[in-house]
Design an enzyme around this catalytic site. Sequence first.
Site, PDB file in Angstrom:
ATOM      1  CG  ASP A 514     -10.842  -9.902 -29.360  1.00 43.57           C
ATOM      2  OD1 ASP A 514      -9.856  -9.169 -29.185  1.00 43.57           O
ATOM      3  OD2 ASP A 514     -10.769 -11.113 -29.625  1.00 43.57           O
ATOM      4  CG  ASP A 709     -11.521 -15.209 -27.455  1.00 46.44           C
ATOM      5  OD1 ASP A 709     -11.890 -14.991 -26.293  1.00 46.44           O
ATOM      6  OD2 ASP A 709     -10.329 -15.219 -27.798  1.00 46.44           O
TER       7      ASP A 709
END
Length: 813
Positions: A514, A709
Amino acid sequence: MADVKCNHCHLVFDEKVMIKEGELNFCCKGCQGVYHILKDDGLDSFYEKLGNKTIAPPIEVEDDVERFDTKSFEDTFIKTTENGYNKIDLIIEGIHCAACVWLNEKVLFETEGIISADINFTNNKAKIVWDNEKIKLSQIILKIRSIGYNAYAYDSTVADEQAAKSKRDYFIRMMVAVFASVNIMMLSVAKYTGFFTGIDEQIREYIHIAELVFTTPVLFYSGWIFFRGAYYGLRNRVLNMDFLVSSGATLTYIYSLYVLFGGKGESYFDSVTMIITFVLVGKYLEVIGKKSAVDTLDKIKSSIPLEATVVKDGVKKAIALNNIELGDIIEIRSGEKVCIDGKIISGEGTFDESSLTGESVPVFKKMGDTIYSGTINNDALIRYETTKTYKDSTLNSIVTLLEDSLSSKPEIEYKANEVSKGFTVSILSLSLLTFLVWYFFGLDLGFDYENTNHFEKSFIVAISVIVIACPCALALATPIASLIGISELAKKGLLFKEAKFIETMAKANTLVMDKTGTITKGELKVKKARILDDNIHKLNLLYSLLDASSHPISKSVKKYLLKKYDNLELKNIIDVKNIQAKGMVAKYTNVDDKLFHIIGGNMELIKDNRINYNFESQNSVYIFAINRRVIATFELADEIREDAKELVENLKAEGLDIVMLTGDNESVAKNVASKVGIKKVVSNIDPIGKANYIKKLREEGKIVVMAGDGINDSVALASSDVSIAMGNSADITISVSDIVLLNSSLKSLNFAFMISKRTYKFIKENLLLSLIYNMITIPLAMAGFVIPLVAALSMSLSSLLVVANSMRIKLKG
């Protein structure tokens, strides 16, 4: 009266005490009841699996089972799953064989309300998940007792005490063996010297008797652990390493007794003692090696205080951690450790978080900041309000995770265990074949076959084959390396949920990352703002929409507005909708009943709402519009992590393909990717799209590691082969990730790949070493070049070689 076998437990009792039921016999009403329970539930095939083995009759326990349903017991031992079910680890007493495991699992699986029941035969530890609305834990315990077993909650403290007791017992047995070995070797020197110089037959007999005195306790006391292991192995139809050691030592002992009591030949009491002693010493050193591997866990456990100072109504009182509740106020002084997570309500100061993150630089904390269990208050009197219970606190979650990972197994270990199962049978067959070949077709073909010396030589060569073979090195190859690898990873702030992920990471060929919070720091800041209409009422609507969002961009813009304007007010906006990966829309009606359509997000959202506005930037963009008219634009930038480029270069050198997935626009994504050296970029993608992209990679045969995350990317993380939650301990993503990084440094991610590859490399080396050892030494023993004493030493050295090789995982490079 004749003895009769009970139809349930298979134990034999006097016929007059038996309960008769037609052709059936039961020793007690408990067995009779269990028999009919199994019969009625269609589980009577248990008796086919049990065979001729015996089990204990149903246990009559006076203990009050209601304590299992108390609040204190629940707080201490019971956890809650993601689906809202209860989960507990139990130790089940009375399990002796695979049939017992099968019966318990079968009965529990078919009990309404129990979701899953998994029992580990090696330690009798059962993981049980149940629906508390359908069945209580006390009812589960009673169900287990009803079929002849007992259960109690697994307590790691009790388990540690039992492990320490077992280690002491091991040490005592080893020292008895070492003491006897030293003495018996002195006797052997005299005996073998006399063999060349001439020794009186009576003196020789006395030496044999003295050897017998020293050997007997070594075989039957020190060697008892091998007999016990062989016994349980045989009961479960498994021929293990213990069987090889015990059978080799016992046969040599019996032959030596035959010589002592008049048979021709030489006694080998010294070999019996040495076989047991060498293998025991080797085993004990293995234990020491394993202990060094789990020292990290012990170190983390020691970081948890036993009690805390709780402040209630102005009164301070020391309270045990298990009794502390949510919302309690805890006071910690300078130098004290935080026991449970919470938010500071009074005071400020620096905290040493090295026990969690590995970072030595103290972190400043003020009112409203979160502090974590296991960290140290450096320099101030702090009071904080607990936001978690002890059971759910950061450090306790880490300890639980480590305990589970240290007991799990990588896939390669299962394969090694399958090989070692057939290994013992092969060795026994080779030993028998060796004896027959040496006895009937040996080098001394002119010998009288009834001559004991010829039998002796054949017998000792066959014993050497049994003793020198080492399935334990094969079985030890994977677990010892895994233990050391996991402990090294933990030292770097990496927690692996299961050991199997070491193997998967070592084989991985694709890393998907990410952008925000992973490659970048996740701390967006407004670099340029353009307010086209600074009407306070319109800015209040912008402020209200930002306040309704938890997205990092919204938070950053809100923070910017609060710094610039001190008179903002929240308005009652309605119909607030989150548009994934684009922004938010809402409505507002003023006092004149005039309706306002408000929009805040990226250019994609602006275009979707047919707003004629063009805006290009290399940074992330937030655009706010009211009734299709743009009111303000904000350009935000996120700093790239210092070690991101180094990570990408290192992993590329290892042959990994690296892909960046982000919901941000193409321009921003490519700008960040070019700075760190990532060529494959997928932008403007929502969480579902990320998950589908990873699934596509896996369908192409890629082994995918995903780093994100742990919250916004939870769907994508769940779709990967290995999921890694980035960020420090503030983001507790243990439940959604396979690996948790306790610090925010990408160096830890680099270490994860490096140590995983090293560990897997050494696992394969260990397996190769053990196989080469057996391929070389077994033929030498069959050829008669190795005596039992040397065989025992060689066997122990092979295990120690595996342990020593595994220790090299700790070395750099």
